[in-house]
Design a protein around this motif. Structure first.
Motif, short mmCIF file in Angstrom:
data_model
loop_
_atom_site.label_atom_id
_atom_site.label_comp_id
_atom_site.label_asym_id
_atom_site.label_seq_id
_atom_site.Cartn_x
_atom_site.Cartn_y
_atom_site.Cartn_z
N TRP A 105 29.15 -12.91 23.86
CA TRP A 105 29.05 -12.96 25.31
C TRP A 105 27.80 -13.73 25.74
N ILE A 106 26.68 -13.49 25.07
CA ILE A 106 25.43 -14.20 25.39
C ILE A 106 25.62 -15.70 25.22
N ALA A 107 26.24 -16.11 24.13
CA ALA A 107 26.46 -17.54 23.88
C ALA A 107 27.37 -18.15 24.94
N TYR A 150 18.39 -22.73 24.78
CA TYR A 150 17.21 -22.25 25.50
C TYR A 150 17.59 -21.16 26.49
N VAL A 151 18.72 -21.34 27.13
CA VAL A 151 19.21 -20.34 28.08
C VAL A 151 19.58 -19.06 27.34
N SER A 152 20.18 -19.19 26.16
CA SER A 152 20.60 -18.00 25.42
C SER A 152 19.41 -17.16 24.99
N TYR A 153 18.28 -17.79 24.76
CA TYR A 153 17.07 -17.04 24.44
C TYR A 153 16.71 -16.11 25.60
N GLY A 154 16.71 -16.64 26.82
CA GLY A 154 16.40 -15.83 28.00
C GLY A 154 17.41 -14.73 28.23
#
Length: 131
Positions: A104-106, A61-65
């Motif tokens: 990096w996002i993950a 959910y955080v990675s979506y943002g």
């Protein structure tokens, strides 16, 4: 530079959320053989990084943002450089930015997720510094 003790320091430098000294991941996020593999415990303060099985599932959910933030940043950069691009070209630029920053996002998403549940402990950090 960011001071140790702030959550932003732990998140951006991928450090232990409790002591800000130990590494959070087994390897660099771009080393694809160990892609996004979180260490079991902090090598410095021995904090167990996973509270329960599948603990980091919530980081999706955080990675979506974070992904949306990267996409918006790519779009704003094209505007700042004054590039008059077609919708298709903008789409390709944004998708490329997302694919390139995916490891990096993950990693940052898992770090943010851990920092939601673990807090910095100044006493533990000082004990590690004195060793």
């Amino acid at each position: 530079m960011l001071p140790q003790g702030s959550k932003l320091y732990s998140i951006l430098f991928l450090k232990c959320p409790r002591c800000h000294k130990g590494e959070f991941f087994t390897a660099n996020p771009y080393k694809l053989s160990n892609f996004n593999k979180v260490k079991e415990r902090c090598p410095k303060c021995h904090l167990k990084y996973s509270i329960e099985p599948s603990f980091y599932t919530g980081s999706m959910y955080v990675s979506y943002g974070v992904g949306i933030a990267v996409a918006v940043a790519a779009y704003v950069l094209t505007l700042l450089f004054g590039l008059a691009l077609s919708i298709g070209t903008l789409f390709i630029i944004i998708v490329t930015a997302l694919v390139v920053t995916m490891p990096w996002i993950a990693a940052v998403s898992k770090s943010i997720w851990a920092n939601i549940f673990f807090n910095f402990d100044k006493e533990i950090a000082q004990k590690i510094n004195s060793k």
